[in-house]
Design an enzyme around this catalytic site. Structure first.
Site: not given
Length: 283
Positions: A46, A123, A151, A189
């Site tokens: 992001t 992730y 995540k 998240i």
């Protein structure tokens, strides 16, 4: 160490000169913590880290670390070699190796070699990396010393039982965070939590406390909001909405991203405005 609640992966705001606006970044970090976020993520996807220079990345981490220190909040940072010197950093967010598809054994070996001075949050996002992981492989990863969480952004909702104590499962697909929390995820998240942060925090708390009615009331509207915020590549719509609401100076992104269309920003803004009015929130 367990991570709980909603972490906000911060955007990188740009000013009218297209330079990183560190003052706005600092204010935004404080705002989401004020509104109930459990912690921050710097230099996640992001935050457009691939379009930032090394000096800009360092400046972003410096701001996030300062806020985390002042607020005694956990901070996760996109994996960087020098994080060990920053006591504010709780963990490095480290992507499953993308593109090469090394297989599950290769992924496990990779993280066994990578685990070191800084705890890791893995992730797992197979629709970006091309690498699927079975539940058995995830359990092997969870058992690696120094790996404290994942995540989990597979596009599906899966039951992952029998994970070791001290390992946190954090949902990473915003529209399905409510069912992920319902089946036992520790938190999420979530880029969508830049807005309606309080509602996302309340959703996590409701599932944690067993308040199913409250969680269901929140979950549907937040899923709709998340889908609208991801109608175009992340974080373009989120930046458009934050700019329209006066929280960042521009909606600018850097190539290869292009700004979100007016229609997508307007639709997400409509949903946000309605939700905030219904819930009595300011932002």
């Amino acid at each position: 160490m367990e991570l709980h609640g909603i972490f906000v992966p911060l955007i990188t705001p740009f000013g009218p000169d297209r330079e990183v606006d560190l003052a706005t970044l600092e204010r935004l970090a404080h705002e989401v913590l004020d509104d109930g976020a459990a912690g921050l993520v710097a230099l996640g996807t992001t935050g457009e880290p691939g379009s930032l220079t090394a000096d800009e990345q360092e400046a972003v981490v410096e701001v996030a670390a300062r806020v985390a220190r002042e607020r005694d909040a956990p901070l996760i940072v996109g994996a960087r070699a020098d994080l060990a010197r920053r006591p504010e950093v709780t963990a490095a967010l480290s992507l499953v190796p993308p593109f090469v598809r090394p297989g599950e054994a290769g992924v496990v070996a990779h993280f066994e070699a990578l685990a070191g001075e800084v705890p890791l949050v893995i992730y797992h996002v197979p629709y970006r990396t091309g690498q699927e992981l079975s539940v058995a492989a995830i359990r092997r990863l969870a058992a690696i010393p120094g790996v404290i969480g994942m995540k989990y952004a597979t596009g599906t909702v899966d039951v992952l039982g029998d994970l070791p104590a001290g390992f946190s499962l954090l949902g990473g697909d915003d529209p399905v965070i409510s069912p992920m929390l319902a089946i036992g995820a520790h938190g999420g998240i979530l880029a969508s939590a830049h807005v309606a942060t309080r509602s996302f925090a309340d959703l996590a708390a409701a599932w944690r406390d067993g308040d199913v009615a409250r969680a269901r009331t929140l979950g549907g509207p937040l899923a709709d909001l998340s889908r609208a915020l991801f109608a175009e590549p992340n974080p373009t719509v989120i930046k458009g909405v934050l700019h329209a609401r006066g929280r960042i100076p521009t909606a600018a992104v850097r190539l290869p991203l292009l700004p979100a269309t007016r229609e997508s920003v307007a639709e997400a803004g409509r949903l946000i405005g309605h939700h905030l009015q219904e819930s009595g929130q300011r932002r």
